[in-house]
Enzyme design. Sequence first.
Site, PDB file in Angstrom:
ATOM      1  N   LYS A   1       0.881  -1.166   0.000  1.00  0.00           N
ATOM      2  CA  LYS A   1       0.000   0.000   0.000  1.00  0.00           C
ATOM      3  C   LYS A   1       0.921   1.219   0.000  1.00  0.00           C
ATOM      4  O   LYS A   1       1.371   1.675   1.051  1.00  0.00           O
ATOM      5  CB  LYS A   1      -0.882  -0.005   1.252  1.00  0.00           C
ATOM      6  CG  LYS A   1      -1.852   1.164   1.371  1.00  0.00           C
ATOM      7  CD  LYS A   1      -3.138   0.911   0.624  1.00  0.00           C
ATOM      8  CE  LYS A   1      -4.143   2.022   0.885  1.00  0.00           C
ATOM      9  NZ  LYS A   1      -5.447   1.762   0.240  1.00  0.00           N
TER      10      LYS A   1
ATOM     11  N   GLY B   1      -8.344   5.356  -2.733  1.00  0.00           N
ATOM     12  CA  GLY B   1      -9.461   6.039  -3.379  1.00  0.00           C
ATOM     13  C   GLY B   1      -9.644   5.600  -4.822  1.00  0.00           C
ATOM     14  O   GLY B   1      -9.262   4.492  -5.208  1.00  0.00           O
TER      15      GLY B   1
END
Length: 209
Positions: free
Chosen positions: A38, A108
Amino acid sequence: MSKGLFIAGTGTGVGKTYATTFLLSFLKSKKGKFLYYKPIQCGKPADIAFVRKTAKHKDVACSYNLKTPSSPHFAFEKEKLKFEKKTIKSFLAAAKKQYDFIFMEGAGGVRVPIAQNFDMADLAKLSGLPVLLIAQPGLGTINHTLLSIDYLKSKNIEITGFIFSWAEGVDFNSEIVIDNAKIIEQISKIPFCGAVPKFDGGLSPQKTS
């Protein structure tokens, strides 16, 4: 050369981490070294913690762990940090030599800005990994998914396919959900790769309600 996927979403909260964890659980049953990456986390490190706990997976990494729960560009500005492309490039170069498969998850939707003239789709392109687009199966998904696909295509980014991530109260077998997948696939020419079912803490698939 390492293989992998860039897990992108049609928006925030569509189930990217949930889907990634589910997919990672299948690869873990095979031989090889797998990484969950991530690159940018905004707010509490919930995604990384979820993967560690639910998939019982230790090989996780994050380059920018920002405290502000917002769009990356805002978090970088507020915390007076500068986003550096070379940080991501250097990490990936090393990771691709060490791991057999990398799940690199965005933050997102694909149009979310990270820095000036650089957004999440640009990050996907920088990674050199094909995109797997995660979408919610409910109302609005046709519009959001098609717009996301069109934007990725405009940047000549390879798209492996799109999947629906599990959502509370959604019946994957309903005629509306089935038609959503069919229409998106028909218009975009991008394959529908299925839906991720609800699972418990041990990653055992359960029937959706």
